[in-house]
Design a protein around this motif. Structure first.
Motif, mmCIF file in Angstrom:
data_model
loop_
_atom_site.group_PDB
_atom_site.id
_atom_site.type_symbol
_atom_site.label_atom_id
_atom_site.label_comp_id
_atom_site.label_asym_id
_atom_site.label_seq_id
_atom_site.Cartn_x
_atom_site.Cartn_y
_atom_site.Cartn_z
ATOM 1 N N CYS A 145 -30.941 11.804 -29.607
ATOM 2 C CA CYS A 145 -32.369 12.133 -29.740
ATOM 3 C C CYS A 145 -33.231 10.896 -29.537
ATOM 4 N N ARG A 185 -36.052 13.134 -27.459
ATOM 5 C CA ARG A 185 -36.178 14.555 -27.747
ATOM 6 C C ARG A 185 -36.148 14.766 -29.247
ATOM 7 N N LEU A 188 -35.072 16.454 -32.747
ATOM 8 C CA LEU A 188 -33.813 16.977 -33.258
ATOM 9 C C LEU A 188 -33.791 18.502 -33.213
ATOM 10 N N VAL A 240 -32.859 19.670 -29.818
ATOM 11 C CA VAL A 240 -31.467 19.432 -29.458
ATOM 12 C C VAL A 240 -30.548 20.406 -30.192
#
Length: 129
Positions: free
Chosen positions: A51, A56, A58, A61
């Motif tokens: 991440c 990105r 969490l 993801v």
């Protein structure tokens, strides 16, 4: 190109996490508690590092959304279990179950008193990780 870099990053971090767990298991051979903690830290660390590297969130993801159509998942789960059963039937004669039992008793300190906890650990903790 961005997707390829993210994919490669994920693969590399996964391999590093698996290598860390493998080295811990084979070289250091810690007890259950420490082994579990190292597994959790390795795999969660890999996700958090992914991440951080890919910038990105969490929650993007790890998506825990309800599955819209569970049929493909159920099909693949059935195939996995059928494949595992078929492999056991095909290669069962090559397995030395008594040595597996002996290994669990010596290496993992399996006793009559703790066997239920060890089996629960194997089933839930290892499958979670």
């Amino acid at each position: 190109m961005k997707k390829q870099k993210e994919f490669l990053t994920g693969v590399i971090l996964t391999l590093l996490a698996v290598a860390a767990v493998f080295i811990t298991e084979q070289v250091f051979q810690p007890g259950y508690a420490l082994k579990s903690a190292i597994k959790v830290l390795s795999f969660m660390g890999a996700v958090l590092l992914y991440c951080s590297i890919t910038r990105r969130k969490l929650t993007d993801v790890i998506r825990l959304n309800k599955i819209e159509n569970p049929k493909p998942l159920l099909f693949y789960m059935l195939c996995f279990f059928a494949g595992t059963a078929a492999a056991f039937l095909l290669f069962g004669d090559f397995l030395d179950l008594s040595s597996i039992r002996q290994s669990l008793m010596t290496k993992e300190n399996l006793t009559k008193n703790n066997c239920i906890f060890v089996f629960l650990y194997i089933i839930f903790c290892n499958s979670f990780l």
